[in-house]
Design a protein around this motif. Structure first.
Motif: not given
Length: 396
Positions: A133, A135-136, A245, A378-379, A389-390
């Motif tokens: 991921d 972002n993470r 992102t 995705e988010s 956020t994802e």
């Protein structure tokens, strides 16, 4: 008041969190300056209105003590420089300016930014290509590590910086005073304050080129230092993180422009600039009218709160041809993603270099076929601050 000025009583903050751009489009078309009952303030969404506000500190004060600005002071433990007018703003801003100039950043910090990006590129590899991921595993930790180093936080872990930043972002945007949000925010503020209680005396006797050292050795109170460090934690992580992102997301949806950039790396600065214009990570900041003033034909009364919605202004077709479209080849024009005038974001060159020139190009250079992974969801979230956020990613 609401019967005498354009009123957008249809605005729904929950809908805005999911996707604010349809609301922005309607506001620009119907009333680029409008009273929004659900928020208790005016929103300025037209480019010219937003620029007029920023260019007139006498009529539109950054030092408002209610509304969104009060939320920011509450969240950050004091009134940071971004919410002050001159000369107070300039007095605090000049303290950190020297360390954030392009030459200083390139000479001192480029090797640090590249080392940090490569460290978390390996973290991304460890999770991919099936469970990575962006972002993470990469964007958030790269932004956090860069910020830790720039600020001069000794022995602060990346995950702690992420928690602090998320808590401050939530606090600044806590328009409806959710108590759990304030609890997290207050805990973060107390933790940062405890670290500064040790670092400020240390840097006064051991000065270096970090931002906390610069603040510690200026004529500032402990509250001013805390508020400005917390401000930097908020925007200084949020904007670079989401720029990573958002850039990858935007290029995947405009693959011809992505391929042109991969063939011509000189386009990377334009890619960064167009991304933050089109998907502004910081969507709005507050001002307050100091007198009755006419803005875009609308009389804004003295004391009224105004949200300067730069994310909407940056897509204004009156200022940017085909402003709703992503186009890295558009003629260069000043946008508002980093603010403007005396309040332009002090860290904008750090973001341009660390993200636009290093972190994002590295992904495409090191991971063949790098792209979002459409097999997973995705988010997105937010409009005051907005970003992915994802974002699942994969590569060949």
């Amino acid at each position: 008041m609401t019967t005498e000025v354009p009123t957008a009583d249809w605005i729904d903050p929950v809908t805005m969190n999911a996707d604010p751009y349809p609301s922005y489009r309607r506001l620009r078309q119907e009333s680029p300056v409008a009273w929004v009952p659900a928020l208790g303030q005016f929103l300025a969404t037209g480019y010219r209105a937003c620029r007029a506000i920023e260019d007139d500190q006498r009529s539109f004060s950054a030092g408002c003590t209610s509304g969104t600005s009060a939320k920011m002071a509450r969240a950050l433990g004091g009134q940071p420089m971004v919410n002050k007018d001159d000369p107070d703003h300039t007095h605090e801003r000049r303290v950190i300016n020297p360390g954030l100039r392009p030459k200083q950043l390139r000479d001192r910090w480029t090797p640090v930014f590249e080392a940090n990006a490569r460290t978390y590129l390996e973290t991304l590899r460890e999770h991919g290509p099936d469970d990575a991921d962006l972002n993470r595993d990469y964007a958030a930790p790269v932004a956090a590590r860069n910020l830790i180093d720039l600020l001069g936080f000794r022995d602060v872990e990346v995950d702690v910086m992420r928690e602090w930043s998320n808590a401050f972002v939530s606090g600044v945007g806590n328009l409806f005073d959710d108590p759990e949000t304030w609890k997290r925010n207050d805990r973060a503020c107390a933790e940062v304050g405890a670290v500064l209680d040790e670092l400020v005396p240390y840097y006064r006797s051991h000065p270096d080129d970090s931002m906390i050292s610069a603040l510690a050795n200026a004529e500032l109170t402990d509250e001013q230092i805390l508020a400005n460090v917390n401000l930097t934690i908020t925007g200084g992580m949020n904007e670079p993180q989401h720029a990573v992102t958002s850039t990858v997301w935007a290029l995947d949806r405009h693959r011809e422009q992505r391929d042109q950039t991969l063939d011509d790396p000189a386009l990377w600065p334009a890619v960064f600039d167009e991304t933050v214009r089109w998907l502004s990570p910081i969507g709005m900041y507050p001002r307050q009218a100091t007198e009755d003033v006419v803005l875009n034909g609308v009389t804004v009364p003295e004391g009224a709160l105004i949200g300067v919605v730069v994310a909407a202004a940056n897509r204004d077709n009156g200022e940017f041809e085909r402003g709703e479209e992503f186009d890295i080849h558009r003629p260069k024009r000043p946008h508002l993603a980093f603010g403007s005038g005396v309040h332009m974001c002090a860290g904008h060159w750090a973001a341009r270099i660390a993200i636009g020139e290093i972190a994002v190009p590295l992904l495409y250079g090191e991971l063949p076929g790098f792209r979002p992974d459409t097999r997973r969801d995705e988010s997105w979230f937010g409009w005051f601050f907005r970003g992915l956020t994802e974002l699942p990613v994969t590569w060949d």
